[in-house]
Design a protein around this motif. Structure first.
Motif, PDB file in Angstrom:
ATOM      1  N   ILE A  31       0.834  -1.198   0.000  1.00 39.03           N
ATOM      2  CA  ILE A  31       0.000   0.000   0.000  1.00 39.03           C
ATOM      3  C   ILE A  31       0.870   1.250   0.000  1.00 39.03           C
ATOM      4  O   ILE A  31       0.695   2.140  -0.809  1.00 39.03           O
ATOM      5  N   ASP A  32       1.822   1.300   0.924  1.00 38.25           N
ATOM      6  CA  ASP A  32       2.738   2.433   0.982  1.00 38.25           C
ATOM      7  C   ASP A  32       4.046   1.929   1.568  1.00 38.25           C
ATOM      8  O   ASP A  32       4.051   1.238   2.575  1.00 38.25           O
ATOM      9  N   ASP A  33       5.129   2.284   0.933  1.00 41.44           N
ATOM     10  CA  ASP A  33       6.429   1.762   1.360  1.00 41.44           C
ATOM     11  C   ASP A  33       7.119   2.630   2.404  1.00 41.44           C
ATOM     12  O   ASP A  33       8.237   2.350   2.800  1.00 41.44           O
ATOM     13  N   GLY A  34       6.464   3.704   2.837  1.00 44.44           N
ATOM     14  CA  GLY A  34       7.025   4.551   3.877  1.00 44.44           C
ATOM     15  C   GLY A  34       8.022   5.573   3.385  1.00 44.44           C
ATOM     16  O   GLY A  34       8.722   6.193   4.163  1.00 44.44           O
ATOM     17  N   THR A  35       8.083   5.794   2.078  1.00 45.08           N
ATOM     18  CA  THR A  35       9.022   6.768   1.528  1.00 45.08           C
ATOM     19  C   THR A  35       8.308   8.028   1.036  1.00 45.08           C
ATOM     20  O   THR A  35       8.891   8.820   0.308  1.00 45.08           O
ATOM     21  N   ALA A  36       7.052   8.209   1.429  1.00 45.10           N
ATOM     22  CA  ALA A  36       6.240   9.350   0.993  1.00 45.10           C
ATOM     23  C   ALA A  36       6.133   9.384  -0.520  1.00 45.10           C
ATOM     24  O   ALA A  36       6.127  10.441  -1.135  1.00 45.10           O
ATOM     25  N   PHE A  92      -6.969  -1.399  -7.378  1.00 45.59           N
ATOM     26  CA  PHE A  92      -7.008  -2.660  -8.120  1.00 45.59           C
ATOM     27  C   PHE A  92      -5.686  -3.409  -7.985  1.00 45.59           C
ATOM     28  O   PHE A  92      -5.658  -4.604  -7.690  1.00 45.59           O
ATOM     29  N   ASN A  93      -4.586  -2.701  -8.215  1.00 38.37           N
ATOM     30  CA  ASN A  93      -3.272  -3.350  -8.138  1.00 38.37           C
ATOM     31  C   ASN A  93      -2.984  -3.889  -6.739  1.00 38.37           C
ATOM     32  O   ASN A  93      -2.422  -4.968  -6.595  1.00 38.37           O
ATOM     33  N   THR A  94      -3.372  -3.153  -5.714  1.00 44.07           N
ATOM     34  CA  THR A  94      -3.143  -3.609  -4.345  1.00 44.07           C
ATOM     35  C   THR A  94      -3.935  -4.872  -4.066  1.00 44.07           C
ATOM     36  O   THR A  94      -3.402  -5.846  -3.527  1.00 44.07           O
ATOM     37  N   GLU A  95      -5.212  -4.874  -4.447  1.00 37.86           N
ATOM     38  CA  GLU A  95      -6.038  -6.062  -4.229  1.00 37.86           C
ATOM     39  C   GLU A  95      -5.509  -7.239  -5.054  1.00 37.86           C
ATOM     40  O   GLU A  95      -5.472  -8.368  -4.576  1.00 37.86           O
ATOM     41  N   TYR A  96      -5.085  -6.968  -6.279  1.00 36.65           N
ATOM     42  CA  TYR A  96      -4.523  -8.020  -7.125  1.00 36.65           C
ATOM     43  C   TYR A  96      -3.259  -8.598  -6.483  1.00 36.65           C
ATOM     44  O   TYR A  96      -3.106  -9.811  -6.360  1.00 36.65           O
ATOM     45  N   PHE A  97      -2.367  -7.732  -6.075  1.00 37.22           N
ATOM     46  CA  PHE A  97      -1.096  -8.164  -5.504  1.00 37.22           C
ATOM     47  C   PHE A  97      -1.300  -9.010  -4.245  1.00 37.22           C
ATOM     48  O   PHE A  97      -0.604  -9.996  -4.033  1.00 37.22           O
ATOM     49  N   LEU A  98      -2.270  -8.645  -3.420  1.00 34.06           N
ATOM     50  CA  LEU A  98      -2.537  -9.410  -2.200  1.00 34.06           C
ATOM     51  C   LEU A  98      -2.973 -10.843  -2.511  1.00 34.06           C
ATOM     52  O   LEU A  98      -2.757 -11.742  -1.712  1.00 34.06           O
ATOM     53  N   HIS A  99      -3.583 -11.048  -3.666  1.00 31.40           N
ATOM     54  CA  HIS A  99      -4.067 -12.380  -4.044  1.00 31.40           C
ATOM     55  C   HIS A  99      -3.048 -13.192  -4.835  1.00 31.40           C
ATOM     56  O   HIS A  99      -3.302 -14.349  -5.170  1.00 31.40           O
ATOM     57  N   CYS A 100      -1.908 -12.607  -5.156  1.00 34.26           N
ATOM     58  CA  CYS A 100      -0.878 -13.317  -5.921  1.00 34.26           C
ATOM     59  C   CYS A 100      -0.045 -14.207  -5.016  1.00 34.26           C
ATOM     60  O   CYS A 100       0.203 -13.886  -3.865  1.00 34.26           O
ATOM     61  N   GLN A 101       0.416 -15.312  -5.572  1.00 42.03           N
ATOM     62  CA  GLN A 101       1.360 -16.176  -4.867  1.00 42.03           C
ATOM     63  C   GLN A 101       2.774 -15.617  -4.970  1.00 42.03           C
ATOM     64  O   GLN A 101       3.573 -15.747  -4.062  1.00 42.03           O
ATOM     65  N   LYS A 102       3.066 -15.016  -6.112  1.00 42.79           N
ATOM     66  CA  LYS A 102       4.374 -14.406  -6.313  1.00 42.79           C
ATOM     67  C   LYS A 102       4.252 -13.321  -7.381  1.00 42.79           C
ATOM     68  O   LYS A 102       3.298 -13.300  -8.163  1.00 42.79           O
ATOM     69  N   GLU A 109      -7.627  -6.412   5.985  1.00 43.11           N
ATOM     70  CA  GLU A 109      -6.688  -6.660   7.097  1.00 43.11           C
ATOM     71  C   GLU A 109      -6.860  -8.062   7.694  1.00 43.11           C
ATOM     72  O   GLU A 109      -5.881  -8.769   7.919  1.00 43.11           O
ATOM     73  N   ALA A 110      -8.096  -8.487   7.933  1.00 44.24           N
ATOM     74  CA  ALA A 110      -8.339  -9.806   8.535  1.00 44.24           C
ATOM     75  C   ALA A 110      -7.926 -10.943   7.597  1.00 44.24           C
ATOM     76  O   ALA A 110      -7.414 -11.971   8.042  1.00 44.24           O
ATOM     77  N   LYS A 111      -8.139 -10.728   6.315  1.00 43.58           N
ATOM     78  CA  LYS A 111      -7.817 -11.772   5.334  1.00 43.58           C
ATOM     79  C   LYS A 111      -6.308 -11.895   5.093  1.00 43.58           C
ATOM     80  O   LYS A 111      -5.805 -12.963   4.781  1.00 43.58           O
ATOM     81  N   PHE A 112      -5.590 -10.770   5.243  1.00 43.98           N
ATOM     82  CA  PHE A 112      -4.156 -10.730   4.987  1.00 43.98           C
ATOM     83  C   PHE A 112      -3.418 -10.114   6.175  1.00 43.98           C
ATOM     84  O   PHE A 112      -2.856  -9.021   6.067  1.00 43.98           O
ATOM     85  N   PRO A 113      -3.399 -10.789   7.326  1.00 40.20           N
ATOM     86  CA  PRO A 113      -2.819 -10.199   8.539  1.00 40.20           C
ATOM     87  C   PRO A 113      -1.305  -9.993   8.492  1.00 40.20           C
ATOM     88  O   PRO A 113      -0.773  -9.167   9.226  1.00 40.20           O
ATOM     89  N   ASN A 114      -0.601 -10.707   7.638  1.00 39.38           N
ATOM     90  CA  ASN A 114       0.859 -10.619   7.597  1.00 39.38           C
ATOM     91  C   ASN A 114       1.393  -9.364   6.912  1.00 39.38           C
ATOM     92  O   ASN A 114       2.600  -9.146   6.898  1.00 39.38           O
ATOM     93  N   TYR A 115       0.524  -8.565   6.341  1.00 45.23           N
ATOM     94  CA  TYR A 115       0.975  -7.404   5.579  1.00 45.23           C
ATOM     95  C   TYR A 115       0.982  -6.099   6.371  1.00 45.23           C
ATOM     96  O   TYR A 115       1.489  -5.102   5.882  1.00 45.23           O
ATOM     97  N   GLY A 116       0.408  -6.078   7.568  1.00 46.32           N
ATOM     98  CA  GLY A 116       0.385  -4.832   8.342  1.00 46.32           C
ATOM     99  C   GLY A 116      -0.346  -3.731   7.600  1.00 46.32           C
ATOM    100  O   GLY A 116       0.141  -2.607   7.499  1.00 46.32           O
ATOM    101  N   GLU A 162      -1.650   4.110   7.493  1.00 43.08           N
ATOM    102  CA  GLU A 162      -1.163   5.300   8.199  1.00 43.08           C
ATOM    103  C   GLU A 162      -0.020   5.960   7.419  1.00 43.08           C
ATOM    104  O   GLU A 162       0.031   7.180   7.300  1.00 43.08           O
ATOM    105  N   LYS A 163       0.882   5.156   6.888  1.00 44.22           N
ATOM    106  CA  LYS A 163       1.959   5.697   6.059  1.00 44.22           C
ATOM    107  C   LYS A 163       1.365   6.404   4.846  1.00 44.22           C
ATOM    108  O   LYS A 163       1.817   7.470   4.440  1.00 44.22           O
ATOM    109  N   ARG A 164       0.335   5.770   4.269  1.00 43.24           N
ATOM    110  CA  ARG A 164      -0.314   6.354   3.095  1.00 43.24           C
ATOM    111  C   ARG A 164      -0.956   7.697   3.431  1.00 43.24           C
ATOM    112  O   ARG A 164      -0.932   8.624   2.634  1.00 43.24           O
ATOM    113  N   ARG A 165      -1.513   7.793   4.636  1.00 43.90           N
ATOM    114  CA  ARG A 165      -2.133   9.049   5.051  1.00 43.90           C
ATOM    115  C   ARG A 165      -1.082  10.168   5.089  1.00 43.90           C
ATOM    116  O   ARG A 165      -1.347  11.293   4.673  1.00 43.90           O
ATOM    117  N   ALA A 166       0.109   9.846   5.566  1.00 41.17           N
ATOM    118  CA  ALA A 166       1.190  10.832   5.579  1.00 41.17           C
ATOM    119  C   ALA A 166       1.585  11.210   4.151  1.00 41.17           C
ATOM    120  O   ALA A 166       1.811  12.379   3.844  1.00 41.17           O
TER     121      ALA A 166
END
Length: 189
Positions: free
Chosen positions: A4-9, A46-56, A100-107, A113-117
């Motif tokens: 979602i956001d890599d923390g680099t603004a 779309f890309n975020t939801e797609y990426f979460l469902h990918c194996q690699k 979040e509940a479906k993908f708990p390992n991603y924080g 919150e990073k995205r909000r910044a």
């Protein structure tokens, strides 16, 4: 893990669909679709939801252009309405929180919150480029978004110098310095 956001603004880590190859089975099996209710960032969602469902996934960084980008002065990107943009981001946050509940390992909550910044920084950069924007206007925009806690989550060491100075000044609430840096950098753009 930073989907979602890599923390680099910066922007969404997977923000554009124009240079991505997709597996049709991932899209079909997970009923992924563009959300036509969104005017901005529908491709990022779309890309975020797609990426979460990918194996690699694989990222390829070319040292040369791979597609031709045509600028359209009437596009949503070039006729940015900050009110609609902020509403879109709230809606996207709700959609992402539901994952979040479906993908708990991603924080996902922390990445939101990073995205909000990041969005806050984008907004004040946009404001700084507009004529008549005052230090008080920038201060009000930053306070309205309540992003100061999120700035502690950012990865300053991965940012460019200008972003690092701006985000540090915002986190310390040095509004005049923020305004000067932004006006110098974005005035007339």
């Amino acid at each position: 893990r930073q989907v979602i956001d890599d923390g680099t603004a910066s922007v969404f880590t997977l923000h554009s669909v124009c240079a991505v190859l997709y597996r049709a089975d991932v899209i079909k099996n997970n009923s992924l679709r563009f959300d036509i209710a969104l005017k901005y960032n529908e491709d990022g969602l779309f890309n975020t939801e797609y990426f979460l469902h990918c194996q690699k996934s694989t990222y390829v960084c070319y040292g040369h252009p791979v597609y031709n980008y045509r600028m359209n002065a009437q596009s949503a990107t070039h006729t940015l309405n900050m009110e609609i943009y902020v509403e879109n981001m709230k809606y996207i946050e709700e959609r992402l929180r539901a994952l979040e509940a479906k993908f708990p390992n991603y924080g996902i909550a922390e990445q939101i919150e990073k995205r909000r910044a990041t969005v806050s920084l984008s907004k004040v950069c946009y404001m700084a480029g507009a004529k008549g924007t005052t230090v008080s206007d920038i201060k009000k925009a930053l306070k309205a978004n309540q992003v100061y806690k999120a700035y502690r989550l950012l990865r300053f060491e991965k940012m460019g110098r200008s972003k690092r100075y701006i985000t540090r000044a915002i986190s310390m609430r040095f509004y005049l310095i923020v305004a000067i840096i932004l006006r110098t950098r974005y005035r007339g753009k």
